[in-house]
Write a protein that holds these residues in place. Structure first.
Motif, short mmCIF file in Angstrom:
data_model
loop_
_atom_site.label_atom_id
_atom_site.label_comp_id
_atom_site.label_asym_id
_atom_site.label_seq_id
_atom_site.Cartn_x
_atom_site.Cartn_y
_atom_site.Cartn_z
N UNK A 156 19.19 -4.25 13.36
CA UNK A 156 20.89 -4.35 13.04
C UNK A 156 20.75 -4.38 11.31
N UNK A 157 21.28 -3.43 10.69
CA UNK A 157 21.12 -3.56 9.16
C UNK A 157 21.67 -4.71 8.55
N UNK A 158 21.27 -4.90 7.38
CA UNK A 158 21.87 -6.19 6.70
C UNK A 158 23.08 -5.59 5.87
N UNK A 159 23.32 -4.63 5.49
CA UNK A 159 24.48 -4.33 4.77
C UNK A 159 25.77 -4.85 4.95
N UNK A 160 26.07 -5.19 6.06
CA UNK A 160 27.34 -5.89 6.14
C UNK A 160 27.49 -7.30 6.00
N UNK A 161 26.12 -7.83 5.98
CA UNK A 161 26.14 -9.59 5.95
C UNK A 161 25.43 -9.96 4.53
N UNK A 162 24.79 -9.20 3.82
CA UNK A 162 24.27 -9.59 2.66
C UNK A 162 24.98 -9.17 1.18
N UNK A 163 25.29 -10.03 0.54
CA UNK A 163 26.03 -9.54 -0.73
C UNK A 163 24.85 -9.11 -1.77
N UNK A 164 25.53 -8.35 -2.95
CA UNK A 164 24.68 -7.58 -3.84
C UNK A 164 24.08 -8.73 -4.57
N UNK A 165 24.54 -9.80 -4.92
CA UNK A 165 24.12 -10.90 -5.60
C UNK A 165 22.65 -11.38 -5.08
N UNK A 166 22.89 -11.49 -3.77
CA UNK A 166 21.66 -12.16 -3.14
C UNK A 166 20.40 -10.76 -3.20
N UNK A 167 20.68 -9.42 -2.83
CA UNK A 167 19.81 -8.73 -2.62
C UNK A 167 19.29 -8.16 -4.18
N UNK A 168 20.06 -8.48 -5.01
CA UNK A 168 19.62 -8.12 -6.41
C UNK A 168 18.40 -9.03 -6.85
N UNK A 169 18.14 -10.12 -6.28
CA UNK A 169 17.27 -11.02 -6.76
C UNK A 169 15.82 -10.55 -6.23
N UNK A 170 15.83 -9.31 -5.53
CA UNK A 170 14.48 -8.81 -4.98
C UNK A 170 13.91 -7.87 -5.97
N UNK A 171 12.69 -7.95 -5.70
CA UNK A 171 12.12 -6.78 -6.65
C UNK A 171 12.43 -5.25 -6.01
N UNK A 172 12.62 -4.12 -6.87
CA UNK A 172 13.01 -3.12 -6.40
C UNK A 172 12.28 -2.37 -5.38
N UNK A 173 10.87 -2.32 -5.50
CA UNK A 173 10.11 -1.83 -4.16
C UNK A 173 10.28 -2.54 -2.77
N UNK A 174 10.55 -3.89 -2.77
CA UNK A 174 10.96 -4.42 -1.60
C UNK A 174 12.11 -3.91 -0.97
N UNK A 175 13.16 -3.72 -1.81
CA UNK A 175 14.45 -2.98 -1.21
C UNK A 175 13.98 -1.37 -0.70
N UNK A 176 13.37 -0.94 -1.62
CA UNK A 176 13.02 0.56 -1.31
C UNK A 176 12.31 0.66 0.20
N UNK A 177 11.17 -0.30 0.15
CA UNK A 177 10.53 -0.37 1.66
C UNK A 177 11.24 -0.37 2.85
N UNK A 178 12.33 -1.51 2.58
CA UNK A 178 13.26 -1.85 3.61
C UNK A 178 14.44 -0.88 4.07
N UNK A 179 14.54 0.29 3.54
CA UNK A 179 15.57 1.09 3.47
C UNK A 179 15.12 2.11 4.36
N UNK A 180 16.18 2.61 5.34
CA UNK A 180 16.05 3.84 6.06
C UNK A 180 17.30 4.57 6.22
#
Length: 480
Positions: free
Chosen positions: A157-181
């Motif tokens: 189940x994707x996180x997109x509808x449950x995690x806000x941008x403020x939280x996700x922006x705290x991660x290093x960019x490569x971590x978010x890149x790895x987690x997307x499909x």
């Protein structure tokens, strides 16, 4: 997939649907065992197993001589299940108290952790059985390159509808890149990784070996070979370079073979797939890729600079160099302060892998909001500081500002972050990657034992391309 679902699970899921849809209300008696056996044409043992599972999950209570009654689940506390596959024993020391602390402080639901091991049974087989039986956990840990496969299988189940941008922006960019499909985020890495060379400080000083101070003056492949030759001539170490902190090379060693081997192909300007990830022939077996794997294979069977067998007893107290993950460095410092860290050698260009394990939500979960609440707790600054002390690579930007060791320029720790920032690559984000990685592991192993490089890589490309063809290049959109 449904054809492999056990009968008792199908019956259990049908009864859950009737309970949750209101067909059976709290306090209602569900049909008796005999009635279910007759109407569903199933055996006594099957219905008994189905009802026992329903009771264990809190949907019914069975009263001897009276029957089975629907419970009032609004009065029960939700329990989230999480499957974790720690790579090191020290990871358990992080997860166990974290879950306990969350359960003590949280109101409304608790979390129950289950530790899995790839050594006892392949993780994919365990997860596949869980998903097909309808008993998948609410949250699970996955290695980053496996995310595309499970997302494609509609298991996450994707996180997109449950995690806000403020939280996700705290991660290093490569971590978010790895987690997307395909544009959706399914995975949040709780640790980051790279490759490095660990070295014996005293030995390097005695031999006068040049120690790179950063990625800009990393050894070339030729200089690396010269260092290995010097160590072999001047010392009694059986191998100048330990492979994976001495664990060696095995076709069954999981992702290590691909993680440690593929960077050298990219460093030689080779490629793994075409741009749309539908073909490997002409890429993984291109002249550039063949030359890179030939150079890598020679370290084993021609020069005898590194090894296939397990000689891990020599690490960390009796070695010259080691190709290792960063956590080996941070763990070994507790035992031996004679260990230094230098960047990976570079070929025609610099290229190092990144990515590691992280958390995903199962599509079968009925509690996505609670799942995300727990996941946000995992990624609190306090908890990430704790796990970063075990792994050495934080995933939150803020940690770089609060951990002194990452701000000490005189320490080679900053090399890890320089590599990640300037020369890291994400492994191919295709559902075919787990198959590709497994086949590459065998090819690399055979090359290390002296097999013909071109034949091995061509065979690899044929296997992977056939796999892609049989799966229609994964162009069908299974994700809903």
């Amino acid at each position: 997939m449904n054809s492999r679902t056990p009968k008792y699970i199908t019956i259990k899921n049908n009864l859950i649907h009737k309970i949750e849809s209101g067909c059976y209300q709290p306090g209602d008696a569900i049909p008796s065992d005999n009635e279910l056996m007759r109407t569903l044409n199933i055996s006594k043992s099957t219905i008994t197993q189905a009802l026992k599972t329903l009771e264990a999950e809190g949907y019914i209570v069975r009263q001897q001589g009276k029957g089975s009654f629907v419970t009032d689940r609004t009065q029960l506390q939700t329990v989230l299940s999480i499957y974790l596959c720690p790579m090191e024993e020290s990871e358990k020391q992080f997860w166990t108290p974290l879950i306990e602390a969350f359960n003590e402080s949280n109101q409304g639901f608790t979390v129950k952790g289950t530790f899995l091991s790839n050594q006892k049974a392949p993780l994919r087989d365990t997860l596949f059985q869980s998903f097909t039986s309808g008993n998948a956990p609410d949250i699970l840990s996955l290695d980053g390159p496996d995310v595309a496969y499970w997302a494609y299988m509609n298991s996450l189940l994707p996180f997109d509808d449950y995690m806000d941008d403020a939280f996700l922006s705290s991660f290093l960019d490569p971590i978010l890149l790895q987690g997307r499909f395909r544009g959706k985020l399914y995975h949040l890495g709780y640790t980051e990784s790279t490759l490095c060379i660990l070295y014996n400080k005293e030995l390097f000083h005695c031999l006068g070996i040049r120690i790179p101070s950063g990625i800009d003056d990393a050894w070339s492949w030729d200089e690396f070979l010269s260092v290995c030759k010097l160590i072999k001539e001047k010392t009694s170490f059986p191998y100048p370079l330990l492979m994976d902190s001495g664990r060696g090379l095995s076709p069954k060693s999981g992702e290590w073979n691909s993680y440690s081997g593929l960077p050298f192909i990219l460093q030689n300007k080779g490629r793994l797939f075409n741009d749309d990830l539908t073909k490997t022939s002409g890429y993984i077996n291109s002249p550039e890729s063949i030359a890179a794997m030939d150079w890598l294979g020679n370290l084993f069977h021609k020069y005898n600079y590194t090894h296939i067998e397990d000689v891990s007893d020599n690490f960390p107290n009796n070695f010259a160099m080691s190709l290792s993950l960063p956590n080996a460095y941070f763990q070994s410092l507790k035992e031996n302060d004679n260990i230094g860290l230098i960047p990976l050698p570079h070929g025609k260009k610099a290229a190092i892998p990144h990515g590691s394990w992280g958390l995903c939500m199962s599509r079968q979960t009925r509690h996505p909001e609670q799942c995300c609440q727990f996941i946000r707790y995992v990624f609190s600054l306090q908890n990430q500081l704790k796990i970063s002390r075990l792994t050495g690579i934080p995933v939150l930007k803020e940690i770089h500002e609060v951990m002194d060791s990452f701000q000490t320029v005189s320490s080679n720790n900053n090399i890890l972050f320089s590599q990640l920032r300037h020369s890291s690559f994400t492994r191919p984000q295709t559902p075919a990657y787990p198959f590709f990685s497994k086949q590459f592991a065998y090819a690399y192993y055979h090359i290390a034992t002296g097999a013909d490089v071109q034949k091995e890589l061509t065979h690899l490309s044929e296997q992977v391309d056939d796999h892609l063809f049989r799966h229609n290049y994964y162009l069908n959109d299974n994700i809903s």
